[in-house]
Design a protein around this motif. Structure first.
Motif, PDB file in Angstrom:
ATOM      1  N   GLU A  76       0.870  -1.164   0.000  1.00 23.71           N
ATOM      2  CA  GLU A  76       0.000   0.000   0.000  1.00 23.71           C
ATOM      3  C   GLU A  76       0.910   1.217   0.000  1.00 23.71           C
ATOM      4  OE1 GLU A  76      -3.854  -1.342   2.552  1.00 23.71           O
ATOM      5  OE2 GLU A  76      -2.068  -0.764   3.673  1.00 23.71           O
ATOM      6  N   GLY A  77       0.549   2.207  -0.753  1.00 23.75           N
ATOM      7  CA  GLY A  77       1.382   3.397  -0.796  1.00 23.75           C
ATOM      8  C   GLY A  77       0.753   4.480  -1.642  1.00 23.75           C
ATOM      9  N   ARG A  78       1.621   5.338  -2.167  1.00 26.72           N
ATOM     10  CA  ARG A  78       1.151   6.448  -2.990  1.00 26.72           C
ATOM     11  C   ARG A  78       1.932   6.469  -4.291  1.00 26.72           C
ATOM     12  NH1 ARG A  78       4.971  10.494  -2.447  1.00 26.72           N
ATOM     13  NH2 ARG A  78       6.332  10.211  -0.655  1.00 26.72           N
ATOM     14  N   LEU A  79       1.274   6.955  -5.336  1.00 19.02           N
ATOM     15  CA  LEU A  79       1.930   7.088  -6.630  1.00 19.02           C
ATOM     16  C   LEU A  79       2.827   8.312  -6.634  1.00 19.02           C
ATOM     17  CD1 LEU A  79      -0.852   6.309  -9.246  1.00 19.02           C
ATOM     18  CD2 LEU A  79       1.222   5.015  -8.828  1.00 19.02           C
ATOM     19  N   LYS A  80       3.969   8.180  -7.291  1.00 18.11           N
ATOM     20  CA  LYS A  80       4.912   9.283  -7.424  1.00 18.11           C
ATOM     21  C   LYS A  80       5.322   9.370  -8.883  1.00 18.11           C
ATOM     22  CE  LYS A  80       9.283   8.820  -6.364  1.00 18.11           C
ATOM     23  NZ  LYS A  80      10.552   8.628  -5.665  1.00 18.11           N
ATOM     24  N   LEU A  81       5.336  10.591  -9.432  1.00 14.31           N
ATOM     25  CA  LEU A  81       5.771  10.809 -10.809  1.00 14.31           C
ATOM     26  C   LEU A  81       7.220  11.243 -10.799  1.00 14.31           C
ATOM     27  CD1 LEU A  81       5.118  11.026 -13.841  1.00 14.31           C
ATOM     28  CD2 LEU A  81       4.511  13.408 -13.424  1.00 14.31           C
ATOM     29  N   GLU A  82       8.054  10.505 -11.508  1.00 11.57           N
ATOM     30  CA  GLU A  82       9.457  10.857 -11.645  1.00 11.57           C
ATOM     31  C   GLU A  82       9.675  11.402 -13.045  1.00 11.57           C
ATOM     32  OE1 GLU A  82      12.055   7.589 -10.570  1.00 11.57           O
ATOM     33  OE2 GLU A  82      10.604   6.893  -9.091  1.00 11.57           O
ATOM     34  N   SER A  83      10.374  12.533 -13.163  1.00 15.53           N
ATOM     35  CA  SER A  83      10.664  13.158 -14.463  1.00 15.53           C
ATOM     36  C   SER A  83      12.159  13.397 -14.582  1.00 15.53           C
ATOM     37  CB  SER A  83       9.935  14.493 -14.587  1.00 15.53           C
ATOM     38  OG  SER A  83       8.556  14.319 -14.522  1.00 15.53           O
ATOM     39  N   TRP A  84      12.705  13.189 -15.777  1.00 15.94           N
ATOM     40  CA  TRP A  84      14.123  13.436 -16.028  1.00 15.94           C
ATOM     41  C   TRP A  84      14.328  13.617 -17.521  1.00 15.94           C
ATOM     42  CZ3 TRP A  84      11.944   8.729 -15.392  1.00 15.94           C
ATOM     43  CH2 TRP A  84      12.238   7.736 -16.317  1.00 15.94           C
ATOM     44  N   ASN A  85      15.504  14.098 -17.885  1.00 16.15           N
ATOM     45  CA  ASN A  85      15.891  14.221 -19.291  1.00 16.15           C
ATOM     46  C   ASN A  85      16.864  13.096 -19.615  1.00 16.15           C
ATOM     47  OD1 ASN A  85      14.402  16.564 -19.844  1.00 16.15           O
ATOM     48  ND2 ASN A  85      15.980  17.836 -18.920  1.00 16.15           N
ATOM     49  N   ASP A  86      16.596  12.371 -20.704  1.00 13.06           N
ATOM     50  CA  ASP A  86      17.470  11.258 -21.068  1.00 13.06           C
ATOM     51  C   ASP A  86      18.740  11.785 -21.736  1.00 13.06           C
ATOM     52  OD1 ASP A  86      16.808  11.831 -23.707  1.00 13.06           O
ATOM     53  OD2 ASP A  86      15.569  10.053 -23.989  1.00 13.06           O
ATOM     54  N   GLN A  87      19.596  10.869 -22.174  1.00 10.51           N
ATOM     55  CA  GLN A  87      20.893  11.248 -22.736  1.00 10.51           C
ATOM     56  C   GLN A  87      20.768  12.035 -24.033  1.00 10.51           C
ATOM     57  OE1 GLN A  87      22.698   7.440 -23.089  1.00 10.51           O
ATOM     58  NE2 GLN A  87      21.552   6.845 -24.906  1.00 10.51           N
ATOM     59  N   TYR A  88      19.597  11.989 -24.676  1.00 10.27           N
ATOM     60  CA  TYR A  88      19.385  12.733 -25.911  1.00 10.27           C
ATOM     61  C   TYR A  88      18.635  14.036 -25.677  1.00 10.27           C
ATOM     62  CZ  TYR A  88      20.593   8.115 -27.584  1.00 10.27           C
ATOM     63  OH  TYR A  88      21.226   6.922 -27.784  1.00 10.27           O
ATOM     64  N   GLY A  89      18.371  14.360 -24.426  1.00 12.28           N
ATOM     65  CA  GLY A  89      17.680  15.602 -24.086  1.00 12.28           C
ATOM     66  C   GLY A  89      16.163  15.495 -24.107  1.00 12.28           C
ATOM     67  N   ASN A  90      15.638  14.295 -24.311  1.00 14.13           N
ATOM     68  CA  ASN A  90      14.188  14.100 -24.312  1.00 14.13           C
ATOM     69  C   ASN A  90      13.676  14.008 -22.882  1.00 14.13           C
ATOM     70  OD1 ASN A  90      14.177  13.880 -27.156  1.00 14.13           O
ATOM     71  ND2 ASN A  90      14.721  11.714 -26.998  1.00 14.13           N
ATOM     72  N   ARG A  92      11.558  12.516 -20.032  1.00 16.20           N
ATOM     73  CA  ARG A  92      11.005  11.193 -19.739  1.00 16.20           C
ATOM     74  C   ARG A  92      10.243  11.260 -18.432  1.00 16.20           C
ATOM     75  NH1 ARG A  92      12.188   7.206 -23.629  1.00 16.20           N
ATOM     76  NH2 ARG A  92      11.731   5.863 -21.889  1.00 16.20           N
ATOM     77  N   ASN A  93       9.193  10.433 -18.304  1.00 21.49           N
ATOM     78  CA  ASN A  93       8.376  10.358 -17.098  1.00 21.49           C
ATOM     79  C   ASN A  93       8.123   8.898 -16.752  1.00 21.49           C
ATOM     80  OD1 ASN A  93       7.755  13.221 -16.787  1.00 21.49           O
ATOM     81  ND2 ASN A  93       6.596  12.967 -18.674  1.00 21.49           N
ATOM     82  N   LYS A  94       7.944   8.651 -15.460  1.00 26.12           N
ATOM     83  CA  LYS A  94       7.642   7.298 -15.006  1.00 26.12           C
ATOM     84  C   LYS A  94       6.906   7.402 -13.679  1.00 26.12           C
ATOM     85  CE  LYS A  94      10.778   4.787 -12.705  1.00 26.12           C
ATOM     86  NZ  LYS A  94      11.859   3.854 -12.383  1.00 26.12           N
ATOM     87  N   HIS A  95       5.871   6.583 -13.520  1.00 26.62           N
ATOM     88  CA  HIS A  95       5.194   6.488 -12.227  1.00 26.62           C
ATOM     89  C   HIS A  95       5.808   5.340 -11.437  1.00 26.62           C
ATOM     90  CE1 HIS A  95       1.895   8.924 -13.954  1.00 26.62           C
ATOM     91  NE2 HIS A  95       1.769   9.299 -12.693  1.00 26.62           N
ATOM     92  N   SER A  96       5.923   5.540 -10.137  1.00 31.85           N
ATOM     93  CA  SER A  96       6.358   4.476  -9.235  1.00 31.85           C
ATOM     94  C   SER A  96       5.513   4.585  -7.970  1.00 31.85           C
ATOM     95  CB  SER A  96       7.856   4.590  -8.920  1.00 31.85           C
ATOM     96  OG  SER A  96       8.129   5.808  -8.271  1.00 31.85           O
ATOM     97  N   VAL A  97       5.648   3.604  -7.093  1.00 33.95           N
ATOM     98  CA  VAL A  97       4.886   3.581  -5.850  1.00 33.95           C
ATOM     99  C   VAL A  97       5.848   3.742  -4.678  1.00 33.95           C
ATOM    100  CG1 VAL A  97       3.417   2.170  -4.359  1.00 33.95           C
ATOM    101  CG2 VAL A  97       3.073   2.142  -6.822  1.00 33.95           C
ATOM    102  N   VAL A  98       5.550   4.694  -3.806  1.00 36.66           N
ATOM    103  CA  VAL A  98       6.278   4.851  -2.551  1.00 36.66           C
ATOM    104  C   VAL A  98       5.500   4.039  -1.515  1.00 36.66           C
ATOM    105  CG1 VAL A  98       7.081   6.440  -0.783  1.00 36.66           C
ATOM    106  CG2 VAL A  98       7.102   7.137  -3.188  1.00 36.66           C
ATOM    107  N   VAL A  99       6.103   2.969  -1.022  1.00 37.05           N
ATOM    108  CA  VAL A  99       5.412   2.021  -0.144  1.00 37.05           C
ATOM    109  C   VAL A  99       5.296   2.591   1.268  1.00 37.05           C
ATOM    110  CG1 VAL A  99       5.502  -0.282   0.876  1.00 37.05           C
ATOM    111  CG2 VAL A  99       6.149   0.060  -1.513  1.00 37.05           C
ATOM    112  N   GLU A 100       4.067   2.572   1.784  1.00 33.50           N
ATOM    113  CA  GLU A 100       3.806   2.984   3.155  1.00 33.50           C
ATOM    114  C   GLU A 100       3.515   1.783   4.053  1.00 33.50           C
ATOM    115  OE1 GLU A 100       0.609   5.685   2.431  1.00 33.50           O
ATOM    116  OE2 GLU A 100       1.950   7.257   1.710  1.00 33.50           O
ATOM    117  N   ASN A 101       3.074   0.683   3.451  1.00 32.17           N
ATOM    118  CA  ASN A 101       2.756  -0.532   4.194  1.00 32.17           C
ATOM    119  C   ASN A 101       3.068  -1.738   3.309  1.00 32.17           C
ATOM    120  OD1 ASN A 101       1.728  -2.167   6.251  1.00 32.17           O
ATOM    121  ND2 ASN A 101      -0.332  -2.096   5.440  1.00 32.17           N
TER     122      ASN A 101
END
Length: 151
Positions: A76-90, A92-101
């Motif tokens: 159980e947890g919450r969704l977190k959006l991670e954003s970064w620029n890849d090696q080509y400058g594009n 990028r986004n990804k969702h992950s879960v921060v676990v609370e239980n």
């Protein structure tokens, strides 16, 4: 806003522990969940979803010690959006879960030993902080329904 997610599945890899300079412990792994459904033609189909998860503190340490690739868990947890620029400058986004239980669902036999009680009254162990004390419900003011309403 409300941000809560519950997943039941299997770890896709062993927990990778990182000890941060702040003294915190971060564990990274993934979970695979399955959804089985019937197609319109009546055949069964299965859809698998892979999600990255982050575990913090003592929960990360215990998961790293007792769980491994293939371990069945409930998170159980919450969704977190991670954003970064890849090696080509594009961007990028990804969702992950921060676990609370985290609840271990494997039996002692399935897990390879050590983490679980074999007694008949076995209850899965939850790796989280205890729930906060329950609050008394607020009292709703009484309304006199015998008043003449203008409508």
């Amino acid at each position: 806003m409300y941000n809560k997610i519950t997943l039941v599945g299997h770890f896709t890899r062993d927990v990778e522990l990182r000890h941060l300079s702040s003294g915190s412990v971060l564990g990274k792994t993934g979970i695979a969940t399955n959804h089985i459904y019937k197609r319109q033609d009546g055949t069964k189909a299965e859809e698998t979803c892979f999600v990255d998860i982050d575990l913090w503190g003592r929960t990360a340490e215990i998961a790293s010690q007792y769980l491994h690739k293939g371990s069945k868990v409930l998170v159980e947890g919450r969704l977190k959006l991670e954003s970064w620029n890849d090696q080509y400058g594009n961007k990028r986004n990804k969702h992950s879960v921060v676990v609370e239980n985290l609840v271990m669902l494997d039996s002692k036999r399935d897990s390879g030993g050590g983490a679980f009680d074999q007694s008949p009254s076995y209850q899965p162990k939850s790796l989280s902080n205890p729930a906060p004390p329950k609050r008394e419900p607020e009292k709703v003011p009484e309304i006199d329904v015998n008043d003449d309403m203008p409508f």
